[in-house]
Scaffold this motif. Structure first.
Motif, PDB file in Angstrom:
ATOM      1  N   PHE A   1      41.296  24.236  48.722  1.00  0.00           N
ATOM      2  CA  PHE A   1      42.213  24.514  49.834  1.00  0.00           C
ATOM      3  C   PHE A   1      43.610  24.069  49.420  1.00  0.00           C
ATOM      4  O   PHE A   1      43.809  22.919  49.033  1.00  0.00           O
TER       5      PHE A   1
ATOM      6  N   SER B   1      48.056  28.967  53.582  1.00  0.00           N
ATOM      7  CA  SER B   1      47.007  28.643  54.558  1.00  0.00           C
ATOM      8  C   SER B   1      47.623  28.536  55.945  1.00  0.00           C
ATOM      9  O   SER B   1      48.822  28.694  56.142  1.00  0.00           O
TER      10      SER B   1
ATOM     11  N   LEU C   1      41.292  19.355  49.255  1.00  0.00           N
ATOM     12  CA  LEU C   1      42.298  19.620  50.288  1.00  0.00           C
ATOM     13  C   LEU C   1      43.666  19.140  49.775  1.00  0.00           C
ATOM     14  O   LEU C   1      44.006  17.965  49.901  1.00  0.00           O
TER      15      LEU C   1
ATOM     16  N   THR D   1      42.877  21.200  60.812  1.00  0.00           N
ATOM     17  CA  THR D   1      42.307  21.579  59.512  1.00  0.00           C
ATOM     18  C   THR D   1      41.003  20.831  59.271  1.00  0.00           C
ATOM     19  O   THR D   1      40.006  21.409  58.827  1.00  0.00           O
TER      20      THR D   1
ATOM     21  N   VAL E   1      35.288  19.818  49.485  1.00  0.00           N
ATOM     22  CA  VAL E   1      36.550  20.531  49.668  1.00  0.00           C
ATOM     23  C   VAL E   1      37.672  19.770  48.981  1.00  0.00           C
ATOM     24  O   VAL E   1      37.833  18.560  49.194  1.00  0.00           O
TER      25      VAL E   1
ATOM     26  N   LEU F   1      37.056  22.206  58.810  1.00  0.00           N
ATOM     27  CA  LEU F   1      36.160  21.870  57.698  1.00  0.00           C
ATOM     28  C   LEU F   1      34.868  21.246  58.207  1.00  0.00           C
ATOM     29  O   LEU F   1      33.793  21.505  57.661  1.00  0.00           O
TER      30      LEU F   1
ATOM     31  N   ILE G   1      41.427  14.654  49.190  1.00  0.00           N
ATOM     32  CA  ILE G   1      42.696  15.013  49.820  1.00  0.00           C
ATOM     33  C   ILE G   1      43.899  14.453  49.069  1.00  0.00           C
ATOM     34  O   ILE G   1      43.914  13.280  48.688  1.00  0.00           O
TER      35      ILE G   1
ATOM     36  N   HIS H   1      48.053  14.347  49.827  1.00  0.00           N
ATOM     37  CA  HIS H   1      48.990  14.612  50.931  1.00  0.00           C
ATOM     38  C   HIS H   1      50.309  13.910  50.666  1.00  0.00           C
ATOM     39  O   HIS H   1      50.341  12.820  50.086  1.00  0.00           O
TER      40      HIS H   1
ATOM     41  N   VAL I   1      35.578  15.308  51.259  1.00  0.00           N
ATOM     42  CA  VAL I   1      36.922  15.879  51.212  1.00  0.00           C
ATOM     43  C   VAL I   1      37.742  15.089  50.211  1.00  0.00           C
ATOM     44  O   VAL I   1      37.864  13.863  50.314  1.00  0.00           O
TER      45      VAL I   1
END
Length: 328
Positions: free
Chosen positions: A74, A79, A48, A90, A46, A94, A104, A106, A102
């Motif tokens: 994602f 979302s 993210l 979240t 994923v 997942l 990510i 952020h 993942v």
């Protein structure tokens, strides 16, 4: 290799060289008619992303697909996050879907670390940039680009960047790229100098494994690579320099300044570039500028990281050559 990749500071010299060497093998896959390996077939990854991104997200997606992984993209916009859903909720969503890794990005520094050290999700976590903290795969692709240009593709196998002098210029205060590069380049034996206005130098920089200078012209003749950073206005809440013209005059890289660099020296930029401010079009479009190479190398580096975290610790060379033989 550890299970997660959160910070460039977590990598040992052997870890970093293994990733760079593996990326060299992955780069050869890109030269083949069929640019795929079956390594991560059946694995789900994923992406993210809670912050806007073009290069990093597309680069990770390309790397994942070239390793035959199933990819889920994602984005926070549109979302449940926009409705107020927390990172924990979240992550647990997942986890319920059975993801294996993942990636990510952020806006909050430390979010990937929180995700990796919590019991919210049982998956490998790769930091694709968190706040002003770290961006380890960017540092790895930068080091990969430097090694290829300064040492050589084949000659660089197994080698680090010992003795190389790297200058990082610009908005160090808000740059996770600068922090990651200082950590990784120091691990690889390079000598790093930060050049920035005093207002854009972080508090506590004296504890970093690097030198600090406020005079760009004096550092250029001694540099093997000069990395220009974008001024991150979206993270600024005050005036850190008088005008764009003044910043460009003191800390911008133009043709005259590039001429002061050694003939073998290269110009780098993590992108996106603001032409005319930190770098002129003349420099950005010159043969010494590696911006496009860095984008291509980013796919190879991220393939290597995913391979080593999810595919096993065996050298990628055996996998690549076996697959090539099977295709013949």
């Amino acid at each position: 290799m550890q299970r997660h990749l959160i910070s460039a500071a977590d990598l040992t010299r052997d870890d970093a060289v293994l990733i760079l060497d593996t990326a060299e093998e992955m780069a050869r896959v890109a030269d083949r008619p069929i640019k795929k390996l079956p390594t991560l077939r059946g694995r789900t990854i994923v992406n993210l992303f809670f912050e806007d991104s073009t290069r990093t997200r597309i680069s990770f997606e390309a790397a994942e697909k070239r390793l035959s992984a199933d990819v889920i993209n994602f984005t926070a916009k549109g979302s449940s996050v926009s409705k107020g859903e927390s990172l924990k909720d979240t992550a647990q969503t997942l986890e319920a879907m059975g993801v294996d890794a993942v990636v990510i990005r952020h806006g909050a520094s430390g979010a990937p670390y929180r995700l990796a050290t919590s019991d919210w999700i049982d998956a490998a976590v790769i930091n694709a940039g968190d706040g002003t903290h770290q961006h380890p795969t960017q540092a790895l692709l930068d080091a990969f680009t430097m090694r290829r240009r300064l040492v050589g593709r084949d000659a660089g196998i197994g080698q680090d960047l010992a003795g190389r002098r790297i200058t990082i210029v610009g908005d160090v205060l808000h740059s996770r790229v600068a922090r990651s590069n200082v950590d990784l380049l120091h691990t690889l034996g390079a000598e790093v100098t930060l050049v920035a206005p005093p207002t854009l130098v972080p508090v506590g920089v004296e504890t970093w494994p690097c030198e600090v200078s406020y005079d760009l012209d004096s550092t250029l003749p001694k540099s093997d690579a000069v990395m220009m950073l974008r001024v991150q206005r979206e993270r600024m809440n005050a005036a850190f320099f008088p005008t764009e013209r003044e910043y460009s005059r003191r800390y911008g890289l133009d043709g005259d300044r590039m001429a002061k660099m050694p003939e073998h020296a290269i110009v780098m930029h993590p992108g996106p570039m603001v032409r005319g401010m930190e770098i002129t079009a003349e420099v950005a479009d010159s043969e010494r500028c590696t911006v496009v190479e860095q984008v291509a190398n980013g796919v190879s580096i991220r393939m290597a990281v995913l391979y080593l975290l999810l595919g096993g610790n065996e050298p990628a060379v055996a996998q690549a050559r076996t697959t090539a033989t099977e295709e013949k």
